[in-house]
Design an enzyme around this catalytic site. Sequence first.
Site, PDB file in Angstrom:
ATOM      1  N   CYS A   2       0.833  -1.199   0.000  1.00  0.00           N
ATOM      2  CA  CYS A   2       0.000   0.000   0.000  1.00  0.00           C
ATOM      3  C   CYS A   2       0.870   1.253   0.000  1.00  0.00           C
ATOM      4  O   CYS A   2       1.940   1.278   0.610  1.00  0.00           O
ATOM      5  CB  CYS A   2      -0.938   0.108   1.216  1.00  0.00           C
ATOM      6  SG  CYS A   2      -2.071  -1.270   1.353  1.00  0.00           S
ATOM      7  N   ARG A  27       3.689  -0.103  -4.922  1.00  0.00           N
ATOM      8  CA  ARG A  27       3.468  -0.690  -3.600  1.00  0.00           C
ATOM      9  C   ARG A  27       2.149  -1.464  -3.510  1.00  0.00           C
ATOM     10  O   ARG A  27       1.855  -2.076  -2.492  1.00  0.00           O
ATOM     11  CB  ARG A  27       3.457   0.414  -2.531  1.00  0.00           C
ATOM     12  CG  ARG A  27       4.705   1.255  -2.534  1.00  0.00           C
ATOM     13  CD  ARG A  27       4.590   2.376  -1.532  1.00  0.00           C
ATOM     14  NE  ARG A  27       4.569   1.856  -0.190  1.00  0.00           N
ATOM     15  CZ  ARG A  27       5.642   1.586   0.541  1.00  0.00           C
ATOM     16  NH1 ARG A  27       6.830   1.789   0.023  1.00  0.00           N
ATOM     17  NH2 ARG A  27       5.534   1.121   1.754  1.00  0.00           N
ATOM     18  N   TRP A  74      -2.732  -2.690  -1.627  1.00  0.00           N
ATOM     19  CA  TRP A  74      -2.417  -4.108  -1.831  1.00  0.00           C
ATOM     20  C   TRP A  74      -3.203  -4.831  -0.749  1.00  0.00           C
ATOM     21  O   TRP A  74      -2.935  -4.657   0.443  1.00  0.00           O
ATOM     22  CB  TRP A  74      -0.919  -4.365  -1.681  1.00  0.00           C
ATOM     23  CG  TRP A  74      -0.524  -5.747  -2.087  1.00  0.00           C
ATOM     24  CD1 TRP A  74      -0.210  -6.156  -3.348  1.00  0.00           C
ATOM     25  CD2 TRP A  74      -0.389  -6.898  -1.235  1.00  0.00           C
ATOM     26  NE1 TRP A  74       0.103  -7.505  -3.338  1.00  0.00           N
ATOM     27  CE2 TRP A  74      -0.011  -7.981  -2.054  1.00  0.00           C
ATOM     28  CE3 TRP A  74      -0.569  -7.127   0.122  1.00  0.00           C
ATOM     29  CZ2 TRP A  74       0.214  -9.257  -1.562  1.00  0.00           C
ATOM     30  CZ3 TRP A  74      -0.359  -8.399   0.626  1.00  0.00           C
ATOM     31  CH2 TRP A  74       0.033  -9.454  -0.226  1.00  0.00           C
ATOM     32  N   ASN A  98      -1.399   2.139   5.678  1.00  0.00           N
ATOM     33  CA  ASN A  98      -0.541   1.066   5.168  1.00  0.00           C
ATOM     34  C   ASN A  98      -0.075   0.267   6.377  1.00  0.00           C
ATOM     35  O   ASN A  98       0.552   0.837   7.273  1.00  0.00           O
ATOM     36  CB  ASN A  98       0.651   1.670   4.414  1.00  0.00           C
ATOM     37  CG  ASN A  98       1.728   0.642   4.130  1.00  0.00           C
ATOM     38  OD1 ASN A  98       1.421  -0.531   3.932  1.00  0.00           O
ATOM     39  ND2 ASN A  98       2.968   1.067   4.112  1.00  0.00           N
ATOM     40  N   GLY A  99      -0.387  -1.014   6.397  1.00  0.00           N
ATOM     41  CA  GLY A  99       0.043  -1.847   7.529  1.00  0.00           C
ATOM     42  C   GLY A  99      -1.062  -2.822   7.889  1.00  0.00           C
ATOM     43  O   GLY A  99      -1.988  -3.045   7.094  1.00  0.00           O
ATOM     44  N   GLU A 482      17.565 -16.503  -9.834  1.00  0.00           N
ATOM     45  CA  GLU A 482      17.121 -15.134 -10.136  1.00  0.00           C
ATOM     46  C   GLU A 482      16.521 -15.043 -11.546  1.00  0.00           C
ATOM     47  O   GLU A 482      15.511 -14.369 -11.752  1.00  0.00           O
ATOM     48  CB  GLU A 482      18.311 -14.172  -9.951  1.00  0.00           C
ATOM     49  CG  GLU A 482      18.050 -12.720 -10.283  1.00  0.00           C
ATOM     50  CD  GLU A 482      16.919 -12.068  -9.465  1.00  0.00           C
ATOM     51  OE1 GLU A 482      16.439 -12.664  -8.494  1.00  0.00           O
ATOM     52  OE2 GLU A 482      16.504 -10.963  -9.850  1.00  0.00           O
ATOM     53  N   LYS A 486      12.677 -13.879 -12.256  1.00  0.00           N
ATOM     54  CA  LYS A 486      12.305 -12.782 -13.160  1.00  0.00           C
ATOM     55  C   LYS A 486      11.248 -13.253 -14.145  1.00  0.00           C
ATOM     56  O   LYS A 486      10.262 -12.577 -14.382  1.00  0.00           O
ATOM     57  CB  LYS A 486      13.512 -12.252 -13.958  1.00  0.00           C
ATOM     58  CG  LYS A 486      14.509 -11.442 -13.206  1.00  0.00           C
ATOM     59  CD  LYS A 486      14.043 -10.069 -12.792  1.00  0.00           C
ATOM     60  CE  LYS A 486      13.389 -10.076 -11.436  1.00  0.00           C
ATOM     61  NZ  LYS A 486      14.163 -10.040 -10.254  1.00  0.00           N
ATOM     62  N   GLU A 489       7.751 -13.991 -12.381  1.00  0.00           N
ATOM     63  CA  GLU A 489       6.976 -12.892 -11.805  1.00  0.00           C
ATOM     64  C   GLU A 489       6.403 -11.954 -12.851  1.00  0.00           C
ATOM     65  O   GLU A 489       5.352 -11.361 -12.633  1.00  0.00           O
ATOM     66  CB  GLU A 489       7.744 -12.132 -10.720  1.00  0.00           C
ATOM     67  CG  GLU A 489       8.864 -11.258 -11.176  1.00  0.00           C
ATOM     68  CD  GLU A 489       9.563 -10.547 -10.022  1.00  0.00           C
ATOM     69  OE1 GLU A 489       8.914 -10.180  -9.045  1.00  0.00           O
ATOM     70  OE2 GLU A 489      10.786 -10.366 -10.125  1.00  0.00           O
ATOM     71  N   HIS A 505      18.794 -35.735  -9.986  1.00  0.00           N
ATOM     72  CA  HIS A 505      18.115 -36.230  -8.780  1.00  0.00           C
ATOM     73  C   HIS A 505      16.614 -35.952  -8.826  1.00  0.00           C
ATOM     74  O   HIS A 505      15.953 -35.972  -7.789  1.00  0.00           O
ATOM     75  CB  HIS A 505      18.734 -35.599  -7.529  1.00  0.00           C
ATOM     76  CG  HIS A 505      20.176 -35.954  -7.363  1.00  0.00           C
ATOM     77  ND1 HIS A 505      20.583 -37.146  -6.805  1.00  0.00           N
ATOM     78  CD2 HIS A 505      21.296 -35.304  -7.740  1.00  0.00           C
ATOM     79  CE1 HIS A 505      21.912 -37.190  -6.823  1.00  0.00           C
ATOM     80  NE2 HIS A 505      22.362 -36.089  -7.392  1.00  0.00           N
ATOM     81  N   LYS A 604       5.819  -3.994  -4.667  1.00  0.00           N
ATOM     82  CA  LYS A 604       7.270  -3.799  -4.629  1.00  0.00           C
ATOM     83  C   LYS A 604       7.857  -4.078  -3.246  1.00  0.00           C
ATOM     84  O   LYS A 604       8.849  -4.764  -3.116  1.00  0.00           O
ATOM     85  CB  LYS A 604       7.582  -2.364  -5.062  1.00  0.00           C
ATOM     86  CG  LYS A 604       9.057  -2.029  -5.109  1.00  0.00           C
ATOM     87  CD  LYS A 604       9.679  -2.523  -6.362  1.00  0.00           C
ATOM     88  CE  LYS A 604      11.157  -2.240  -6.444  1.00  0.00           C
ATOM     89  NZ  LYS A 604      11.829  -3.193  -7.333  1.00  0.00           N
TER      90      LYS A 604
HETATM   91  O1  M6R Z   1      13.059  -4.483  -0.995  1.00  0.00           O
HETATM   92  P1  M6R Z   1      13.643  -5.855  -0.842  1.00  0.00           P
HETATM   93  O2  M6R Z   1      14.926  -6.012  -1.580  1.00  0.00           O
HETATM   94  O3  M6R Z   1      13.776  -6.266   0.589  1.00  0.00           O
HETATM   95  O4  M6R Z   1      12.593  -6.825  -1.516  1.00  0.00           O
HETATM   96  C1  M6R Z   1      12.762  -8.202  -1.479  1.00  0.00           C
HETATM   97  C2  M6R Z   1      11.827  -8.899  -2.423  1.00  0.00           C
HETATM   98  O5  M6R Z   1      10.492  -8.613  -2.107  1.00  0.00           O
HETATM   99  C3  M6R Z   1      12.074  -8.501  -3.877  1.00  0.00           C
HETATM  100  O6  M6R Z   1      13.386  -8.724  -4.245  1.00  0.00           O
HETATM  101  C4  M6R Z   1      11.136  -9.300  -4.818  1.00  0.00           C
HETATM  102  O7  M6R Z   1      11.471 -10.645  -4.791  1.00  0.00           O
HETATM  103  C5  M6R Z   1      11.185  -8.739  -6.230  1.00  0.00           C
HETATM  104  N1  M6R Z   1       9.858  -8.574  -6.752  1.00  0.00           N
HETATM  105  C6  M6R Z   1      11.896  -9.627  -7.189  1.00  0.00           C
HETATM  106  O8  M6R Z   1      11.962  -9.085  -8.458  1.00  0.00           O
END
Ligand code: M6R
Length: 609
Positions: A2, A27, A74, A98-99, A482, A486, A489, A505, A604
Amino acid sequence: MCGIIGYLGEREAIPILIEGLKRLEYRGYDSAGIAVFDHDRIEVKRCMGKVSGLENLFKTGRNSASVGIGHTRWATHGRPSEENAHPHTYEGVAVVHNGIIENYLTLKNELKSRGHHFSSETDTEIISHLIAENLQAGLKPLEALRKALAKVEGSYALAVLIESHPDILLAARNQSPLILGLGNGEMFVASDSPAILPYTRQVIFLEDGDLVQITQSQIKIETQSGASPSRPIHTISWDDSQAEKGGYKHFMLKEIFEQPQAVADTLRGRISVEQGDVFLEGLEDRRENFLSAKRIYLVACGTSYHAGLVGRYYFERFCLLPSEAELASEFRHRNPIIGPETLMILISQSGETADTLKALREGKAKGCPTLAICNVLGSSISRMADFTLYTHAGPEIGVASTKAFSTQIIALYLTALALARDRSLVSPAGTKDKIQELLKIPQLIKKCLGLDPEIQMIARKFSGFQNFLYLGRGINYPLALEGALKLKEISYIHAEGYPAGEMKHGPIALIDREMPVLALATHGEGRDKIRSNIEEARARCGRVIALVNEGDEEIAERVEETIAVPRTQEELQPILNIIPLQLLAYHIAVIRGTNIDQPRNLAKSVTVE
Ligand code: M6R
């Protein structure tokens, strides 16, 4: 999760709130809403979905209000719907939040027993009810807020409008980020600085427990106990244009292409070739804490965790220290054996990730020296850690993390190098070699970005598949994770990152013509072994895309597609290898027509556990 914003000044509030919410949409984007004054009454407009929908609601009719609050959501408590969208109002009190209010059900039942009716399923709505009750009992606005929050357990960043006091804005923070922006005759409240960068760079980072009353000319900050703490004014160095797309179709693409500069900015002022040395501002003063470390824990979530997995290699190789990379979300559910001899490194782009923050608290409680690697100045993690190394990557708006990853790796590399130097494990000549290689990285990233047209072609060929396997060994294993993250997501393709040695395995059972395999086969210890894994995948009709170093014809001849990146030191190779993986995910997602900067269900900063 949020984003919230508040404005009080002389300009029209609505355009400022809408623009600010668009900049906070990373957010959360399940619903959006605004509350402003309309001839002494609070007018609220809310809608499901994105801020652009909210903007449309204001296209007809004119409201020149100069005070208002806004929210982009969110969803946590209550499905995404207009009724659950913020602001939540009750008897002339409008609240954005937010929270998570953990005891909201108890409070809601108490309020119901006093005759209150609720119009949403959210935890937030109780706050407007509590404040309204306190105002009706004759309390002044700040006192009404204080008394309401005294009952509340949980996390919050709040902005509040009160109909009977149109010249003030209230705000409060506890475990959710909130900053105040100080303009010329105008004041702002926001979850993050990009929302207010067009208007001011002068900010105050609120602390947990702060309550604020804002008028056009004054900010009054008090703690829950009534004390008046002094909160310094900081100047944000980020430029407003950095928070805009700058001609790119998506923030993600812009941020991928910003990596040469971002990496150069992480390095700036921290290395000297002449002296063959690394300078980490502030760290020098705390050397003792870091020198006594007998063990390293790198703790983070998502992409930042993958950077931590790369960092582990540095601390093991350069510093000869036992090192673990841990998911922050799992860390506290074990009994990590940590203490004053464990250096805890928390990695977070936003510096607000709830699990990482909690892990940091636990580390501090157990006496660990703590170092944060963060991008956002003044974020909660950076303020709580003993020491922060900022990545200086500039704002990262795309939900998929890109430049954060490469700059975190650089920051980890510098930290490991400094620690190895202090332990006399690397000679000045050795440090100099490493620094010389580091200095070439921005240019080498540019070369990798030049692969973009080739990668677009590969993306066209592979965008229709439903599954992908990414394989890597050693320092390339985190890159496989990673790359897969990417892809999944932003394109919603199921992708798994796997250590190549584990393929036999289990995952090999999945390989057939419908399973593209992306093999990270750049030079280093694992290269020959991964060549064998490629053969094994091909023997089962797997369609292999290999990421190799330029000139590696041996592998190129054996696979369907090759992506060839320049060669650098093995430890730095991940920073080059990640570029084509980011581009591949990006182009596949473009072809599939997904929402790249705001993928479904994601936000985010994950500020709830
Ligand atoms: O702000 P942060 O680096 O702590 O965030 C961690 C993860 O939420 C963040 O890296 C998330 O996995 C991304 N969407 C990946 O692209």
